[in-house]
Write a protein that holds these residues in place. Structure first.
Motif, PDB file in Angstrom:
ATOM      1  N   GLY A 206      79.597  18.345  13.953  1.00 46.30           N
ATOM      2  CA  GLY A 206      79.888  19.692  14.431  1.00 46.30           C
ATOM      3  C   GLY A 206      78.666  20.567  14.225  1.00 46.30           C
ATOM      4  N   LEU A 207      78.288  21.350  15.236  1.00 49.29           N
ATOM      5  CA  LEU A 207      77.054  22.137  15.116  1.00 49.29           C
ATOM      6  C   LEU A 207      77.202  23.291  14.143  1.00 49.29           C
ATOM      7  N   LEU A 208      78.310  24.009  14.220  1.00 53.16           N
ATOM      8  CA  LEU A 208      78.522  25.169  13.360  1.00 53.16           C
ATOM      9  C   LEU A 208      79.351  24.788  12.141  1.00 53.16           C
ATOM     10  N   HIS A 209      79.156  25.510  11.059  1.00 57.09           N
ATOM     11  CA  HIS A 209      79.964  25.282   9.860  1.00 57.09           C
ATOM     12  C   HIS A 209      81.446  25.455  10.186  1.00 57.09           C
ATOM     13  N   SER A 210      81.768  26.455  11.009  1.00 56.23           N
ATOM     14  CA  SER A 210      83.169  26.709  11.369  1.00 56.23           C
ATOM     15  C   SER A 210      83.739  25.597  12.235  1.00 56.23           C
ATOM     16  N   ASP A 211      82.882  24.911  12.993  1.00 56.10           N
ATOM     17  CA  ASP A 211      83.350  23.744  13.748  1.00 56.10           C
ATOM     18  C   ASP A 211      83.754  22.631  12.794  1.00 56.10           C
ATOM     19  N   GLN A 212      82.837  22.263  11.913  1.00 52.58           N
ATOM     20  CA  GLN A 212      83.086  21.132  11.023  1.00 52.58           C
ATOM     21  C   GLN A 212      84.218  21.417  10.043  1.00 52.58           C
ATOM     22  N   ALA A 213      84.463  22.698   9.771  1.00 54.56           N
ATOM     23  CA  ALA A 213      85.558  23.073   8.869  1.00 54.56           C
ATOM     24  C   ALA A 213      86.910  22.582   9.375  1.00 54.56           C
ATOM     25  N   LEU A 214      87.012  22.325  10.663  1.00 51.45           N
ATOM     26  CA  LEU A 214      88.266  21.835  11.238  1.00 51.45           C
ATOM     27  C   LEU A 214      88.526  20.379  10.887  1.00 51.45           C
ATOM     28  N   PHE A 215      87.460  19.669  10.482  1.00 54.02           N
ATOM     29  CA  PHE A 215      87.617  18.268  10.066  1.00 54.02           C
ATOM     30  C   PHE A 215      86.808  18.057   8.796  1.00 54.02           C
TER      31      PHE A 215
END
Length: 329
Positions: A267-276
């Motif tokens: 995930g590019l953004l921290h908030s993206d990767q926070a979903l997984f």
């Protein structure tokens, strides 16, 4: 023939799912309707589609930008076109809020749509700027190969904007899962809406300033090492804030690869990767990343209808702006 039947079956299921979502949303008290302009300006929606398709054809990135405008509009005062207002002595423009400043784009396309729609409606301002944002978001997704849905219509435009609310209520690229869930819950959106709408990041780009910390400072526990090295090539430690990185590997195609990337810690953004990242949304992400993204398409369409119903101005509230950038005199 079998493949054709499967495609038709999937299309029917999608339409049924979105119709059910729209019905449920309307049952919650919204006066919006997908047929709002059918009699007063039947040429409105085709005019919007033509301008969007031309804009996306010229620049594929514009599709993601128009989708983002609708999202950022709805999270501030509801879906009322407030993001489009320029600053004046009495308008505290949201365009200069931290989530939008030198980042939100596509305003000139909205201006073109407004001009063409008014022509299509007999030269009168019949279609609100808030509705234009909602329809342009849908048409952008479709232009990039994504699902369609019936947009609920009949919003009116705000006569105010709030840079403070934009700073406080638009989710940031640096949020963790609890903060994201809280931000969406404030808008009446649940955890599944959060994941589905975040999937809009399957198209478009982000500026280096929003993912630099992730690719330089996060550890192997949350980011794939090779992915981080690749992104550092265009996002430097002390410069290049405006350099762009694609939000997934196919930024001009609406598909499920965004979720596959999250499972691989890409995930590019921290908030993206926070979903997984070992949290309650992991299973939804895995589901969306499978079966060619079909379940994601269903839920994205449904959540877009739901988001578009956030606090619309209707009836005698608000106005139909003559110029989307200015409150009517």
């Amino acid at each position: 023939m079998a493949s054709s039947h499967r495609a038709i079956f999937f299309t029917i299921l999608l339409l049924l799912a979105v119709a059910a979502a729209a019905t449920a949303s309307s049952a919650g008290g919204s006066p919006l309707s997908p047929y709002y302009y059918s009699k007063i300006c039947p040429n409105a929606l085709p005019a919007i589609r033509r301008v969007v398709e031309a804009a996306v054809s010229r620049e594929r990135r514009m599709g993601a930008s128009l989708l983002r405008l609708h999202f950022h509009d709805c999270f501030v005062q509801g879906c009322d076109g407030s993001i489009l207002l320029d600053a004046t002595p009495t308008i505290d423009s949201e365009k200069t809020a931290l989530p939008n400043n030198n980042s939100a784009r596509g305003f000139e396309v909205i201006d073109m749509i407004k001009s063409e729609v008014d022509k299509a409606c007999g030269g009168k301002p019949v279609v609100s700027c808030a509705d234009i944002l909602a329809v342009a978001a849908r048409d952008s997704v479709v232009a990039l190969g994504g699902p369609s849905w019936e947009v609920q219509l009949g919003r009116r435009d705000s006569t105010s904007a709030s840079r403070t609310t934009a700073n406080n209520d638009i989710p940031t690229p640096f949020m963790d899962l609890p903060a994201l869930k809280s931000s969406f819950q404030k808008q009446g959106l649940n955890e599944r809406d959060l994941v589905a709408l975040s999937g809009g990041h399957t198209i478009g780009f982000s500026q280096c300033q929003f993912f630099r910390n992730r690719i330089f400072n996060e550890t192997a526990a949350t980011i794939d090492a090779e992915f981080a090295r690749e992104r550092r090539a265009s996002c430097f430690a002390g410069s290049g804030d405006a350099n762009l990185g694609s939000l997934d590997g196919s930024p001009a195609r609406f598909d499920g690869s965004y979720f596959k990337n999250l499972v691989e810690k890409k995930g590019l953004l921290h908030s993206d990767q926070a979903l997984f990242a070992g949290g309650s949304t992991d299973s939804v992400v895995k589901g969306y990343g499978s079966n060619n993204g079909r379940s994601f398409w269903f839920d994205f369409a449904s959540s877009m209808v739901k988001m578009g119903n956030i606090k619309p101005l209707t009836g005698n509230r608000g106005q139909i702006r003559v110029n989307c950038r200015k409150v009517n005199a």
